[in-house]
Motif scaffolding. Structure first.
Motif, short mmCIF file in Angstrom:
data_model
loop_
_atom_site.label_atom_id
_atom_site.label_comp_id
_atom_site.label_asym_id
_atom_site.label_seq_id
_atom_site.Cartn_x
_atom_site.Cartn_y
_atom_site.Cartn_z
N ARG A 98 0.98 -1.20 -0.17
CA ARG A 98 0.16 0.03 -0.04
C ARG A 98 0.82 1.21 0.08
NH1 ARG A 98 -2.59 -3.48 3.43
NH2 ARG A 98 -4.68 -4.01 2.92
N PHE A 99 0.61 2.36 -0.95
CA PHE A 99 1.10 3.42 -0.60
C PHE A 99 0.08 4.49 -0.16
CE2 PHE A 99 3.54 1.58 -4.32
CZ PHE A 99 4.79 1.51 -3.86
N GLY A 100 0.08 4.70 1.18
CA GLY A 100 -1.03 5.58 1.66
C GLY A 100 -2.39 4.82 1.37
N GLY A 101 -3.32 5.15 0.84
CA GLY A 101 -4.59 4.72 0.60
C GLY A 101 -4.80 3.90 -0.50
N LEU A 102 -3.67 3.92 -1.35
CA LEU A 102 -3.46 3.17 -2.72
C LEU A 102 -2.98 1.69 -2.49
CD1 LEU A 102 -3.87 3.81 -6.00
CD2 LEU A 102 -1.13 3.37 -5.73
N VAL A 103 -3.88 0.84 -2.94
CA VAL A 103 -3.22 -0.67 -2.80
C VAL A 103 -2.67 -0.88 -4.24
CG1 VAL A 103 -4.00 -2.93 -2.55
CG2 VAL A 103 -5.29 -1.24 -1.40
N ALA A 104 -1.32 -0.62 -4.17
CA ALA A 104 -0.24 -0.99 -5.41
C ALA A 104 -0.39 -2.44 -5.93
CB ALA A 104 0.69 -0.26 -5.43
N LEU A 105 -0.41 -3.24 -4.77
CA LEU A 105 -0.44 -4.77 -5.01
C LEU A 105 -1.53 -5.41 -4.09
CD1 LEU A 105 3.14 -5.77 -5.45
CD2 LEU A 105 1.62 -5.45 -7.36
N GLY B 236 1.16 -6.13 -17.71
CA GLY B 236 -0.21 -5.10 -17.15
C GLY B 236 -0.10 -3.78 -17.88
N PRO B 237 -1.15 -3.09 -17.65
CA PRO B 237 -1.13 -1.76 -18.19
C PRO B 237 -0.39 -0.85 -17.33
CG PRO B 237 -3.35 -2.79 -18.18
CD PRO B 237 -2.43 -3.64 -17.43
N ASN B 238 -0.38 0.40 -17.58
CA ASN B 238 0.36 1.44 -16.82
C ASN B 238 -0.54 1.46 -15.50
OD1 ASN B 238 2.06 2.68 -18.93
ND2 ASN B 238 0.36 3.76 -19.77
N GLY B 239 0.44 1.44 -14.46
CA GLY B 239 0.10 1.59 -12.91
C GLY B 239 -0.40 0.23 -12.56
N ALA B 240 -0.08 -0.74 -13.15
CA ALA B 240 -0.91 -2.23 -12.79
C ALA B 240 -0.22 -2.80 -11.52
CB ALA B 240 -0.60 -3.17 -13.83
N GLY B 241 1.36 -2.22 -11.22
CA GLY B 241 1.95 -2.60 -10.19
C GLY B 241 3.13 -3.40 -10.54
N LYS B 242 3.60 -3.51 -11.73
CA LYS B 242 4.70 -4.29 -12.12
C LYS B 242 5.99 -3.79 -11.48
CE LYS B 242 4.27 -3.14 -16.52
NZ LYS B 242 2.96 -2.27 -16.46
N SER B 243 6.15 -2.60 -11.65
CA SER B 243 7.47 -2.02 -10.95
C SER B 243 7.60 -2.21 -9.62
CB SER B 243 7.54 -0.68 -11.18
OG SER B 243 7.63 -0.27 -12.54
N THR B 244 6.26 -2.18 -8.83
CA THR B 244 6.23 -2.54 -7.44
C THR B 244 6.60 -3.75 -7.07
OG1 THR B 244 4.55 -0.66 -7.31
CG2 THR B 244 4.64 -2.12 -5.39
N LEU B 245 5.86 -4.88 -8.01
CA LEU B 245 6.42 -6.11 -7.55
C LEU B 245 7.90 -6.41 -7.89
CD1 LEU B 245 5.20 -8.82 -6.67
CD2 LEU B 245 4.60 -9.44 -8.87
N GLU C 99 7.57 -6.36 -18.43
CA GLU C 99 7.61 -5.55 -20.07
C GLU C 99 6.43 -4.87 -20.34
OE1 GLU C 99 10.79 -5.23 -22.39
OE2 GLU C 99 8.64 -4.85 -23.02
N HIS C 100 6.62 -3.84 -21.10
CA HIS C 100 5.18 -3.12 -21.36
C HIS C 100 4.91 -3.66 -22.92
CE1 HIS C 100 5.76 0.64 -19.17
NE2 HIS C 100 4.31 0.53 -19.30
N ASP C 101 5.99 -4.26 -23.41
CA ASP C 101 5.90 -4.87 -24.95
C ASP C 101 5.19 -6.43 -24.84
OD1 ASP C 101 6.17 -6.32 -27.33
OD2 ASP C 101 8.10 -5.27 -27.76
#
Ligand SMILES: Nc1ncnc2c1ncn2[C@@H]1O[C@H](COP(=O)(O)OP(=O)(O)OP(=O)(O)O)[C@@H](O)[C@H]1O
Length: 270
Positions: free
Chosen positions: A20-27, A44-53, A218-220
Motif C-alpha cells: 500500500r502507498f497511503g490509501g492506494l493498494v498497489a499490489l 499489465g497496463p500502466n500503473g498495474a503494479g509491475k514495478s512495485t512487484l 515488460e510493456h511489450d
C-alpha cells in the motif's frame, strides 16, 4: 530436485504480496513463482503494479504483507545484496554502466565480484588488473561477450554505445554473476522492432545455454507472449490472469482489461 519433496522449489516466488502507498493498494495478495530454467513474463497496463512487484522481489521495497522466497528460503526481510548472494541478479530500465570502462571490463568486474572479490579493490587502485586476467576469467568473459553478440564491441568504452548494445552488456554483466534468476526491468524499452527481436532471440539462447531463469517485466506484451513459458497479468494491483501465452492471449479478462484496449496506450483511471 529435492530428495525430500521430489520437487524443486521456484528460484524466486512472491506469496500473497500486498503493498500500500497511503490509501492506494498497489499490489493486492499477488503470488507468482519463477521455476528453475524458465521464462516468466509479468505484464499489465500502466500503473498495474509491475514495478512495485519488481522492487519487492529485488529487495528494494518491503511488502506490507506476504512473503518472498528464493529456492524455498524466506528472504522477505533480506537486503538486495543478500538476495544477490543467493543468486538473484537484475537489470535496470536505464542501463547503469561506468563510462570510463570498456564493454569487456564491465563483464570482468562482475565476474571478479562473484569469483575473486578480493582482487577488485587492488585492481581499481593499481589500474593494471584488467591486463592480468587469469585463464578462467578470460574464458568466461569471452564466452559471455560471444553469447550476447558483443565480441566486436569488447574493447569499446561504454560511453556512446547504442541503447540496444548497452542492454545486452547489462545482461552479460548480470550473467557474469552466475545468477540462478535474472529479473529484467523493461528490457525492450527504447529499442526498435529489429533490436527487440534480436534481444528476444538472445534471451531465449541465454536461458537454454545457461539454465538461468528469467522474470521479464515488460510493456511489450507481444515480446512477453512470444518468449515466456508462463505469463502473469496484473491490473490495478490485482493478478487477473496467469497461464501459458496462448491461455493468457485467449483470456477475456485480459482482453477486457488490457489487450483489447490496445496495449502501450495511456489509460484513464477507473
Ligand atoms: N512510491 C510511490 N508512492 C506512491 N504511489 C506509488 C509509488 N510507486 C508506485 N505508486 C503507485 O502504485 C501503482 C502501481 O505503480 P507501478 O509503478 O508499480 O505500476 P507499473 O505497472 O509498473 O506501471 P508502469 O507500466 O506505468 O510503469 C500506481 O498507481 C502508482 O502510481
Amino acid at each position: 530436485m529435492s530428495a525430500v519433496t521430489g520437487t524443486t522449489p521456484p528460484r524466486i516466488e512472491a506469496r500473497g504480496v500486498t503493498v500500500r502507498f497511503g490509501g492506494l493498494v498497489a499490489l493486492s495478495e499477488v503470488s507468482l513463482a519463477v521455476p528453475p530454467a524458465s521464462v516468466v513474463g509479468l505484464v499489465g497496463p500502466n500503473g498495474a503494479g509491475k514495478s512495485t512487484l519488481f522492487a519487492v522481489l529485488s529487495g528494494l521495497l518491503a511488502p506490507g504483507s506476504g512473503a518472498v522466497l528464493m529456492d524455498g528460503h524466506d528472504v522477505t526481510g533480506a537486503s538486495a545484496q543478500a538476495r544477490a548472494r543467493r543468486g538473484l541478479a537484475r537489470t535496470f530500465q536505464h542501463p547503469e554502466l561506468f563510462p570510463g570502462l570498456t564493454v569487456r571490463e564491465h563483464v570482468v568486474l562482475a565476474y571478479r565480484l562473484r569469483h575473486t572479490r578480493h582482487r577488485i579493490w587492488t585492481d581499481l587502485v593499481t589500474g593494471g588488473g584488467f591486463r592480468r586476467a587469469p585463464v578462467d576469467e578470460d574464458r568466461r568473459a569471452g564466452a559471455l561477450l560471444a553469447a550476447l553478440g558483443l565480441t566486436g564491441h569488447a574493447h569499446r568504452p561504454v560511453s556512446g554505445l547504442p541503447l540496444g548494445t548497452s542492454r545486452l552488456l547489462e545482461i552479460a554483466r548480470a550473467l557474469a554473476l552466475d545468477p540462478g534468476v535474472l529479473l529484467l526491468d523493461e528490457p525492450s524499452s527504447g529499442l526498435d522492432a529489429r533490436e527487440t527481436d534480436e534481444l528476444a532471440a538472445t534471451l531465449s539462447r541465454v536461458v537454454a545455454d545457461h539454465g538461468v531463469s528469467l522474470l521479464l517485466v515488460e510493456h511489450d506484451v507481444e515480446l512477453v507472449l512470444g518468449m515466456s513459458d508462463v505469463v502473469h497479468v496484473l491490473d490495478f494491483g490485482v493478478k487477473i490472469s496467469a497461464g501459458s501465452p496462448a491461455e493468457v492471449r485467449a483470456d477475456p479478462a485480459v482482453r477486457a482489461a488490457y489487450l483489447g484496449a490496445g496495449h502501450g496506450e495511456e489509460r484513464t483511471s477507473r
